[in-house]
Design a protein around this motif. Structure first.
Motif, PDB file in Angstrom:
ATOM      1  N   LEU A  80       5.094  -7.514  13.063  1.00  0.00           N
ATOM      2  CA  LEU A  80       3.850  -6.872  13.634  1.00  0.00           C
ATOM      3  C   LEU A  80       2.635  -7.471  13.020  1.00  0.00           C
ATOM      4  O   LEU A  80       2.690  -7.890  11.977  1.00  0.00           O
ATOM      5  N   ASP A  81       1.565  -7.558  13.614  1.00  0.00           N
ATOM      6  CA  ASP A  81       0.330  -7.725  13.159  1.00  0.00           C
ATOM      7  C   ASP A  81      -0.236  -6.518  12.463  1.00  0.00           C
ATOM      8  O   ASP A  81       0.459  -5.509  12.867  1.00  0.00           O
ATOM      9  N   GLU A  82      -1.372  -6.566  11.488  1.00  0.00           N
ATOM     10  CA  GLU A  82      -1.494  -5.518  10.731  1.00  0.00           C
ATOM     11  C   GLU A  82      -2.064  -4.365  11.412  1.00  0.00           C
ATOM     12  O   GLU A  82      -1.711  -3.319  11.155  1.00  0.00           O
ATOM     13  N   LYS A  83      -2.922  -4.631  12.563  1.00  0.00           N
ATOM     14  CA  LYS A  83      -3.400  -3.396  13.417  1.00  0.00           C
ATOM     15  C   LYS A  83      -2.296  -2.823  14.084  1.00  0.00           C
ATOM     16  O   LYS A  83      -2.445  -1.321  13.928  1.00  0.00           O
ATOM     17  N   LEU A  84      -1.516  -3.513  14.785  1.00  0.00           N
ATOM     18  CA  LEU A  84      -0.479  -2.787  15.287  1.00  0.00           C
ATOM     19  C   LEU A  84       0.632  -1.991  14.447  1.00  0.00           C
ATOM     20  O   LEU A  84       1.130  -0.800  14.672  1.00  0.00           O
ATOM     21  N   ALA A  85       0.854  -2.523  13.391  1.00  0.00           N
ATOM     22  CA  ALA A  85       1.881  -1.965  12.038  1.00  0.00           C
ATOM     23  C   ALA A  85       1.180  -0.744  11.738  1.00  0.00           C
ATOM     24  O   ALA A  85       1.700   0.366  11.574  1.00  0.00           O
ATOM     25  N   HIS A  86      -0.219  -0.551  11.643  1.00  0.00           N
ATOM     26  CA  HIS A  86      -0.761   0.550  11.144  1.00  0.00           C
ATOM     27  C   HIS A  86      -0.901   1.546  12.459  1.00  0.00           C
ATOM     28  O   HIS A  86      -0.374   2.724  12.112  1.00  0.00           O
ATOM     29  N   ILE A  87      -1.105   1.278  13.815  1.00  0.00           N
ATOM     30  CA  ILE A  87      -1.085   2.181  14.717  1.00  0.00           C
ATOM     31  C   ILE A  87       0.261   2.682  14.843  1.00  0.00           C
ATOM     32  O   ILE A  87       0.484   3.949  14.858  1.00  0.00           O
ATOM     33  N   VAL A  88       1.164   1.721  14.731  1.00  0.00           N
ATOM     34  CA  VAL A  88       2.712   2.336  15.091  1.00  0.00           C
ATOM     35  C   VAL A  88       3.254   3.411  13.863  1.00  0.00           C
ATOM     36  O   VAL A  88       3.737   4.430  14.225  1.00  0.00           O
ATOM     37  N   THR A 161       2.333 -11.416  -0.941  1.00  0.00           N
ATOM     38  CA  THR A 161       2.526 -10.134  -1.847  1.00  0.00           C
ATOM     39  C   THR A 161       3.195  -9.137  -1.115  1.00  0.00           C
ATOM     40  O   THR A 161       4.080  -8.528  -1.545  1.00  0.00           O
ATOM     41  N   VAL A 162       2.557  -8.369  -0.167  1.00  0.00           N
ATOM     42  CA  VAL A 162       2.793  -7.349   0.610  1.00  0.00           C
ATOM     43  C   VAL A 162       4.278  -7.640   1.237  1.00  0.00           C
ATOM     44  O   VAL A 162       5.104  -6.894   1.096  1.00  0.00           O
ATOM     45  N   GLN A 170      -1.518  -3.847   5.582  1.00  0.00           N
ATOM     46  CA  GLN A 170      -2.288  -2.632   6.097  1.00  0.00           C
ATOM     47  C   GLN A 170      -3.708  -3.199   6.491  1.00  0.00           C
ATOM     48  O   GLN A 170      -4.089  -4.362   5.991  1.00  0.00           O
ATOM     49  N   PRO A 171      -4.400  -2.756   7.359  1.00  0.00           N
ATOM     50  CA  PRO A 171      -5.904  -3.044   7.642  1.00  0.00           C
ATOM     51  C   PRO A 171      -6.709  -3.279   6.415  1.00  0.00           C
ATOM     52  O   PRO A 171      -7.371  -4.333   6.204  1.00  0.00           O
ATOM     53  N   ALA A 172      -6.579  -2.097   5.425  1.00  0.00           N
ATOM     54  CA  ALA A 172      -7.326  -2.242   4.160  1.00  0.00           C
ATOM     55  C   ALA A 172      -6.616  -3.004   3.292  1.00  0.00           C
ATOM     56  O   ALA A 172      -5.939  -2.613   2.219  1.00  0.00           O
ATOM     57  N   LEU A 173      -6.393  -4.376   3.641  1.00  0.00           N
ATOM     58  CA  LEU A 173      -5.458  -5.147   2.788  1.00  0.00           C
ATOM     59  C   LEU A 173      -5.572  -5.436   1.448  1.00  0.00           C
ATOM     60  O   LEU A 173      -4.626  -4.996   0.333  1.00  0.00           O
ATOM     61  N   TRP A 174      -6.861  -5.315   0.969  1.00  0.00           N
ATOM     62  CA  TRP A 174      -7.102  -5.589  -0.787  1.00  0.00           C
ATOM     63  C   TRP A 174      -6.864  -4.246  -1.465  1.00  0.00           C
ATOM     64  O   TRP A 174      -6.397  -4.109  -2.507  1.00  0.00           O
ATOM     65  N   SER A 175      -7.056  -3.081  -0.792  1.00  0.00           N
ATOM     66  CA  SER A 175      -6.666  -1.744  -1.535  1.00  0.00           C
ATOM     67  C   SER A 175      -5.144  -1.664  -1.549  1.00  0.00           C
ATOM     68  O   SER A 175      -4.683  -1.082  -2.660  1.00  0.00           O
ATOM     69  N   GLN A 176      -4.499  -2.174  -0.510  1.00  0.00           N
ATOM     70  CA  GLN A 176      -3.211  -2.216  -0.441  1.00  0.00           C
ATOM     71  C   GLN A 176      -2.476  -3.136  -1.618  1.00  0.00           C
ATOM     72  O   GLN A 176      -1.700  -2.760  -2.732  1.00  0.00           O
ATOM     73  N   VAL A 177      -3.062  -4.230  -1.760  1.00  0.00           N
ATOM     74  CA  VAL A 177      -2.607  -5.345  -2.952  1.00  0.00           C
ATOM     75  C   VAL A 177      -2.971  -4.766  -4.296  1.00  0.00           C
ATOM     76  O   VAL A 177      -2.322  -5.129  -5.391  1.00  0.00           O
ATOM     77  N   LYS A 178      -4.174  -4.189  -4.352  1.00  0.00           N
ATOM     78  CA  LYS A 178      -4.486  -3.587  -5.704  1.00  0.00           C
ATOM     79  C   LYS A 178      -3.255  -2.770  -6.263  1.00  0.00           C
ATOM     80  O   LYS A 178      -3.156  -2.771  -7.380  1.00  0.00           O
ATOM     81  N   GLN A 179      -2.663  -1.866  -5.396  1.00  0.00           N
ATOM     82  CA  GLN A 179      -1.693  -1.180  -5.735  1.00  0.00           C
ATOM     83  C   GLN A 179      -0.545  -1.758  -6.026  1.00  0.00           C
ATOM     84  O   GLN A 179       0.383  -1.386  -6.757  1.00  0.00           O
ATOM     85  N   ASP A 181       0.037  -5.422  -6.775  1.00  0.00           N
ATOM     86  CA  ASP A 181      -0.208  -6.625  -7.611  1.00  0.00           C
ATOM     87  C   ASP A 181      -1.523  -6.643  -7.881  1.00  0.00           C
ATOM     88  O   ASP A 181      -2.471  -7.381  -7.313  1.00  0.00           O
ATOM     89  N   SER A 182      -1.879  -6.157  -9.148  1.00  0.00           N
ATOM     90  CA  SER A 182      -3.318  -6.327  -9.570  1.00  0.00           C
ATOM     91  C   SER A 182      -3.981  -7.521  -9.917  1.00  0.00           C
ATOM     92  O   SER A 182      -4.877  -7.767  -9.874  1.00  0.00           O
ATOM     93  N   SER A 183      -2.855  -8.534 -10.405  1.00  0.00           N
ATOM     94  CA  SER A 183      -3.312  -9.774 -10.788  1.00  0.00           C
ATOM     95  C   SER A 183      -3.770 -10.465  -9.419  1.00  0.00           C
ATOM     96  O   SER A 183      -5.108 -11.160  -9.558  1.00  0.00           O
ATOM     97  N   VAL A 184      -3.349 -10.470  -8.516  1.00  0.00           N
ATOM     98  CA  VAL A 184      -3.813 -11.052  -7.149  1.00  0.00           C
ATOM     99  C   VAL A 184      -5.246 -10.366  -6.584  1.00  0.00           C
ATOM    100  O   VAL A 184      -6.160 -11.109  -6.460  1.00  0.00           O
ATOM    101  N   TYR A 185      -5.171  -9.148  -6.779  1.00  0.00           N
ATOM    102  CA  TYR A 185      -6.276  -8.275  -6.372  1.00  0.00           C
ATOM    103  C   TYR A 185      -7.627  -8.802  -7.497  1.00  0.00           C
ATOM    104  O   TYR A 185      -8.728  -8.996  -6.845  1.00  0.00           O
ATOM    105  N   LYS A 186      -7.374  -8.996  -8.727  1.00  0.00           N
ATOM    106  CA  LYS A 186      -8.638  -9.284  -9.669  1.00  0.00           C
ATOM    107  C   LYS A 186      -8.944 -10.749  -9.137  1.00  0.00           C
ATOM    108  O   LYS A 186     -10.071 -11.143  -9.527  1.00  0.00           O
ATOM    109  N   LEU A 187      -8.154 -11.559  -8.764  1.00  0.00           N
ATOM    110  CA  LEU A 187      -8.593 -13.008  -8.522  1.00  0.00           C
ATOM    111  C   LEU A 187      -9.532 -13.064  -7.332  1.00  0.00           C
ATOM    112  O   LEU A 187     -10.423 -13.690  -7.181  1.00  0.00           O
ATOM    113  N   TYR A 188      -9.313 -12.286  -6.385  1.00  0.00           N
ATOM    114  CA  TYR A 188     -10.120 -12.060  -5.104  1.00  0.00           C
ATOM    115  C   TYR A 188     -11.386 -11.590  -5.683  1.00  0.00           C
ATOM    116  O   TYR A 188     -12.585 -11.891  -5.164  1.00  0.00           O
TER     117      TYR A 188
END
Length: 287
Positions: A80-88, A161-162, A170-179, A181-188
């Motif tokens: 699924l793409d992110e938006k459809l996965a969120h809706i489903v 990573t997800v 998820q549509p709020a991708l970086w909030s999800q990644v922060k939970q 793998d914080s190392s990838v989030y910190k690079l962003y």
């Protein structure tokens, strides 16, 4: 007299239920539309795919997104793409003929081993592609273009990573990644908000991505390795790129093949070309 929202919704659903082509209706709660609602309508007709309408029904605004069950079946196989996965995942099932959507939701949100490998390979190849593009822009002195490519590379790394964690982005991708793998989030975060010069931020990112693509490669290319194992002998590049499984997965094959040769996963050999007397580069799996 105006109808209450729940009465309007009931009338709307009754109209949809009368249509023989409607298989299921889902409503997304907390949809960001004032005085309105969002409905995902699953239909039996393929021409329904990705049709979106905004209508005014009995003093209520409604957004309809139509999708065919053929598209849902395809999504169950290829992701699924992110938006459809969120809706489903979040939508409430209001209409469901023969329990089809409840069964399909379970299938859609479950990452099978084969699907997970395919999606990981796709995002890893995109990480490589944008990383190579970013380095080329740097060599040409186009720092802002390099920055844009690095942002896209980090987004591919985030989705990778997800998927590695067995989830859908998820549509709020970086909030999800922060939970996850914080190392990838910190690079962003460092690339986007650090007080250092842009050149310095990019310089640090090059080292981090170079390590990531090297250390993650063996597991990330399992999908392509298993595909190449289905045939004896060498593969032509175009043959791989045109393979239905590769095209369905939307994998950036040239970047991936180049890196696999560099890391000795593949050996480049010479094969007879399509034209008489011509030679062509082909690739053989090693070990």
């Amino acid at each position: 007299m105006d109808m209450r929202p729940e009465e309007s919704q009931q009338t709307y659903l009754e109209l949809l239920q009368k249509r023989l082509d409607v298989q299921a209706v889902l409503m997304l709660p907390n949809f960001p539309l004032r005085d309105g609602a969002f409905y995902l309508i699953v239909a039996s007709q393929p021409e329904s795919d990705n049709s979106i309408r905004r209508i005014f029904f009995q003093n209520q605004w409604i957004v309809e997104q139509w999708i065919s069950f053929w598209q849902l079946e395809k999504s169950a196989a290829y992701g699924l793409d992110e938006k459809l996965a969120h809706i489903v995942a979040k939508a409430e099932i209001l209409v469901d003929r023969d329990g089809y959507m409840r069964q399909m939701r379970h299938r859609l949100l479950r990452l099978t081993d084969s699907l997970q490998k395919r999606l990981i390979c796709k995002e890893y190849s995109r990480l490589l592609y944008f990383f190579h593009e970013a380095k080329e822009w740097l060599q040409q002195g186009s720092t802002l273009d390099a920055y844009h490519a690095f942002v896209q590379a980090l987004h591919a790394w985030a989705r990778l990573t997800v998927y590695e964690m067995g989830e859908y982005p998820q549509p709020a991708l970086w909030s999800q990644v922060k939970q996850l793998d914080s190392s990838v989030y910190k690079l962003y975060e460092e690339l986007s908000m650090n007080a250092e010069t842009l050149e310095k931020r990019i310089e640090l990112l090059v080292l981090a991505i170079e390590f990531a693509v090297t250390s993650r490669m063996k597991e990330s290319v399992r999908f392509l390795i298993e595909l190449m194992e289905t045939k004896e002998g060498p593969w032509r590049l175009q043959e791989l790129m045109n393979h239905p499984a590769v095209q369905a997965a939307d994998i950036e094959i040239p970047s991936l093949i180049e890196k696999m040769v560099q890391r000795s996963f593949l050996q480049e050999v010479v094969c007879p070309g399509q034209d008489e007397g011509a030679l062509e580069a082909c690739f053989i799996l090693l070990g």
